[in-house]
Design an enzyme around this catalytic site. Structure first.
Site, PDB file in Angstrom:
ATOM      1  N   LYS A 175       0.828  -1.211   0.000  1.00 36.64           N
ATOM      2  CA  LYS A 175       0.000   0.000   0.000  1.00 36.64           C
ATOM      3  C   LYS A 175       0.868   1.270   0.000  1.00 36.64           C
ATOM      4  CE  LYS A 175      -2.928   3.139   0.430  1.00 36.64           C
ATOM      5  NZ  LYS A 175      -4.261   3.417   0.739  1.00 36.64           N
ATOM      6  N   CYS A 228      -3.121  10.827   1.836  1.00 42.65           N
ATOM      7  CA  CYS A 228      -2.460   9.563   1.484  1.00 42.65           C
ATOM      8  C   CYS A 228      -1.141   9.793   0.771  1.00 42.65           C
ATOM      9  CB  CYS A 228      -3.367   8.743   0.574  1.00 42.65           C
ATOM     10  SG  CYS A 228      -5.019   8.609   1.228  1.00 42.65           S
TER      11      CYS A 228
HETATM   12  N1  SAJ Z   1      -2.225  14.978  -8.653  1.00 44.63           N
HETATM   13  C1  SAJ Z   1      -1.449  15.737  -9.526  1.00 44.63           C
HETATM   14  N2  SAJ Z   1      -1.237  15.274 -10.798  1.00 44.63           N
HETATM   15  C2  SAJ Z   1      -1.771  14.108 -11.233  1.00 44.63           C
HETATM   16  C3  SAJ Z   1      -2.551  13.322 -10.343  1.00 44.63           C
HETATM   17  C4  SAJ Z   1      -2.760  13.791  -9.053  1.00 44.63           C
HETATM   18  O1  SAJ Z   1      -0.943  16.820  -9.176  1.00 44.63           O
HETATM   19  O2  SAJ Z   1      -1.553  13.762 -12.395  1.00 44.63           O
HETATM   20  C5  SAJ Z   1      -2.449  15.463  -7.293  1.00 44.63           C
HETATM   21  C6  SAJ Z   1      -3.913  15.711  -6.963  1.00 44.63           C
HETATM   22  O3  SAJ Z   1      -4.319  16.991  -7.372  1.00 44.63           O
HETATM   23  C7  SAJ Z   1      -3.909  15.570  -5.448  1.00 44.63           C
HETATM   24  C8  SAJ Z   1      -2.868  14.491  -5.218  1.00 44.63           C
HETATM   25  O4  SAJ Z   1      -2.078  14.443  -6.386  1.00 44.63           O
HETATM   26  O5  SAJ Z   1      -3.511  16.755  -4.817  1.00 44.63           O
HETATM   27  C9  SAJ Z   1      -3.417  13.116  -4.908  1.00 44.63           C
HETATM   28  O6  SAJ Z   1      -4.531  12.827  -5.728  1.00 44.63           O
HETATM   29  P1  SAJ Z   1      -4.784  11.401  -6.402  1.00 44.63           P
HETATM   30  O7  SAJ Z   1      -6.007  11.544  -7.221  1.00 44.63           O
HETATM   31  O8  SAJ Z   1      -3.580  10.951  -7.121  1.00 44.63           O
HETATM   32  O9  SAJ Z   1      -4.952  10.398  -5.195  1.00 44.63           O
HETATM   33  P2  SAJ Z   1      -5.806  10.373  -3.833  1.00 44.63           P
HETATM   34  O10 SAJ Z   1      -4.930  10.919  -2.747  1.00 44.63           O
HETATM   35  O11 SAJ Z   1      -7.148  10.951  -3.994  1.00 44.63           O
HETATM   36  O12 SAJ Z   1      -5.991   8.804  -3.652  1.00 44.63           O
HETATM   37  C10 SAJ Z   1      -4.846   7.947  -3.613  1.00 44.63           C
HETATM   38  C11 SAJ Z   1      -5.077   6.770  -4.558  1.00 44.63           C
HETATM   39  N3  SAJ Z   1      -3.841   6.036  -4.723  1.00 44.63           N
HETATM   40  C12 SAJ Z   1      -3.305   5.787  -5.937  1.00 44.63           C
HETATM   41  O13 SAJ Z   1      -3.820   6.198  -6.967  1.00 44.63           O
HETATM   42  C13 SAJ Z   1      -2.062   4.972  -5.974  1.00 44.63           C
HETATM   43  C14 SAJ Z   1      -6.173   5.879  -3.983  1.00 44.63           C
HETATM   44  O14 SAJ Z   1      -6.348   4.722  -4.768  1.00 44.63           O
HETATM   45  C15 SAJ Z   1      -5.832   5.474  -2.536  1.00 44.63           C
HETATM   46  O15 SAJ Z   1      -6.859   4.676  -1.953  1.00 44.63           O
HETATM   47  C16 SAJ Z   1      -5.710   6.750  -1.718  1.00 44.63           C
HETATM   48  O16 SAJ Z   1      -4.636   7.525  -2.270  1.00 44.63           O
HETATM   49  C17 SAJ Z   1      -5.447   6.359  -0.270  1.00 44.63           C
HETATM   50  O17 SAJ Z   1      -6.385   6.459   0.525  1.00 44.63           O
HETATM   51  O18 SAJ Z   1      -4.340   5.885   0.032  1.00 44.63           O
END
Ligand code: SAJ
Length: 412
Positions: free
Chosen positions: A212, A266
């Site tokens: 994870k 996360c």
């Molecule tokens: N972000 C970027 N660029 C991108 C993608 C995301 O800047 O291309 C930023 C987002 O704006 C945000 C952050 O990253 O600030 C995180 O967003 P996210 O959509 O990547 O992820 P979370 O935090 O909403 O959810 C993640 C997910 N993990 C993965 O995709 C590996 C989710 O599946 C997990 O369950 C969750 O973390 C968790 O609870 O651990």
């Protein structure tokens, strides 16, 4: 056969999980330390915004399958879904996991299954087993000393759902399940098979824990790469979004999107658990965290440069949540940017965040106002797009022509 489930922690994971289990026919008892949260849920209301969650909570409570209180009850399965934040020195804070585990001690019975869903440092599930062994010496936690009728089963099943798509992903995502020993894994697998349609992947608790952490670190490192590209392109006067779009046409290149930084509870947190566990071995993961954490301050500098030409600039900040179409402000880079601007008192700040009713405490200043989208655009000299909420698509592009626009997401 599992009939009764007690879910500890009714937040972004616990509440959807408790409601889903109730709808699937389990008798569910949800526990939260906040009386306010418990009161709201008892009235069939969700205290967090997640698509369709309110409908599900209402149905679960009205059917009588979901009851909530501040105290646990006896059950067949205990699901721990409490926060695992980090402390100021980036060390993991296991106090909520410890508190939740201690709260179930009086209710544990032989044959019970305890599942840790919270993202946790390697070894946490074994620590839970240690706490149980210490507080309840009458119960066994291992295969060798006790037979099935006398022991409890303890496993880690990390949550993997994406805010905004939680209800679908809770059912459809593949799940990793790792017990402290093989009977624990088996018992937890049998439970999850009753409501998960994705694959169930069996392992041990330490591998489940690190898998994870690695999933979120993988994403953090890849976002850091995109954010570094945005710095390079700004320096060279190149449009980073156009460049990424072109580069991604390569069949084996898939660059993520740069933004104002990485937020949420996360991805901005979990890599630190790996850095803490293996500081010498995590140079890349550590650097990715530093690159992503650098981004909010960098954006503030760019806004400051643009504001210099105005005497008393009005700055519209569009979006506060950590990503699009949600209300979650935890670790949000947009909040950090707004806080920084507010502290610098460069001018008036108009904050647009359609998913919240009032500004967080740190932004309740005289020169900061929660404002409607149209009004903020009309009144501002500088428009800073921080979050790509769908509703910002309807901004009249003609109105932006006379403004200075800083689009941190390549959205406008
Ligand atoms: N972000 C970027 N660029 C991108 C993608 C995301 O800047 O291309 C930023 C987002 O704006 C945000 C952050 O990253 O600030 C995180 O967003 P996210 O959509 O990547 O992820 P979370 O935090 O909403 O959810 C993640 C997910 N993990 C993965 O995709 C590996 C989710 O599946 C997990 O369950 C969750 O973390 C968790 O609870 O651990």
């Amino acid at each position: 056969m599992v009939k009764k489930v007690c879910v500890l922690g009714l937040g972004y994971i616990g509440l959807p999980t408790a409601s889903l289990l109730a709808i699937k026919g389990f008798a569910v008892h949800g526990v939260d330390i906040s009386q306010h949260t418990v009161d709201l849920i008892s009235q069939g209301k969700a205290h967090i915004h997640e698509p369709d969650l309110d409908i599900m909570v209402k149905a679960a409570v009205q059917s009588g399958q979901l009851a909530v209180s501040t105290e646990p009850v006896a059950a067949d399965v205990f699901v721990l879904a409490v926060p695992t934040p980090f402390l100021e020195d980036q060390k993991p804070d296991l106090s909520y996991v410890h508190q939740a585990t201690m709260s179930i001690m009086p209710y544990l019975q032989p044959g019970n299954i305890v599942v840790l869903e919270s993202t946790s440092p390697v070894g946490t599930t074994e620590r839970i087993a240690g706490w149980i062994a210490e507080s309840r010496p009458d119960l066994g936690v291992t295969e060798s000393l006790h037979n099935e009728c006398e022991r409890v089963f303890i496993a880690h099943c990390p949550e993997r759902v994406m805010p905004g798509q939680i209800l679908r992903e809770l059912v459809e995502n593949d799940r990793i399940i790792g017990g402290i020993d093989s009977p624990s894994t088996q018992k937890a697998v049998e439970f999850y098979q009753q409501f998960v349609s994705g694959m169930i992947l069996e392992t041990n608790s330490r591998t489940a824990e690190i898998a994870k952490l690695v999933e979120n670190s993988f994403r953090d490192v890849n976002i850091a790469f995109a954010n570094e590209l945005s710095l390079i392109c700004d320096h060279l006067g190149i449009n980073v979004w156009e460049m990424i779009r072109l580069a991604n046409h390569h069949p084996r290149v898939n660059i993520l999107q740069p933004g104002p930084g990485v937020g949420g509870h996360c991805i901005a947190v979990d890599p630190w658990f790996l850095v803490d566990a293996a500081p010498e071995q995590t140079r890349l993961i550590h650097t990715a965290r530093v690159v992503n954490d650098y981004k909010p301050g960098y954006i503030v500098e760019r806004i400051k440069q643009r504001a210099e030409r105005f005497k008393d600039p009005v700055i519209a900040c569009l979006g506060l949540s950590f990503k699009a179409n949600i209300d979650d402000l935890r670790e949000s880079p947009s909040v950090k940017i707004a806080e920084n601007l507010s502290r610098l008192t460069i001018g008036t700040l108009l904050v647009v965040e359609p998913h919240i009713q009032s500004l967080p405490e740190s932004l309740r200043q005289e020169h900061v106002h929660l404002t409607e989208l149209e009004e903020a655009i009309r009144r501002s000299d500088i428009v800073v797009l921080l979050v790509n909420h769908d509703m910002f698509q309807r901004i009249d592009r003609n109105l932006l022509k006379e403004k200075i626009v800083l689009d941190t997401r390549g959205f406008l």
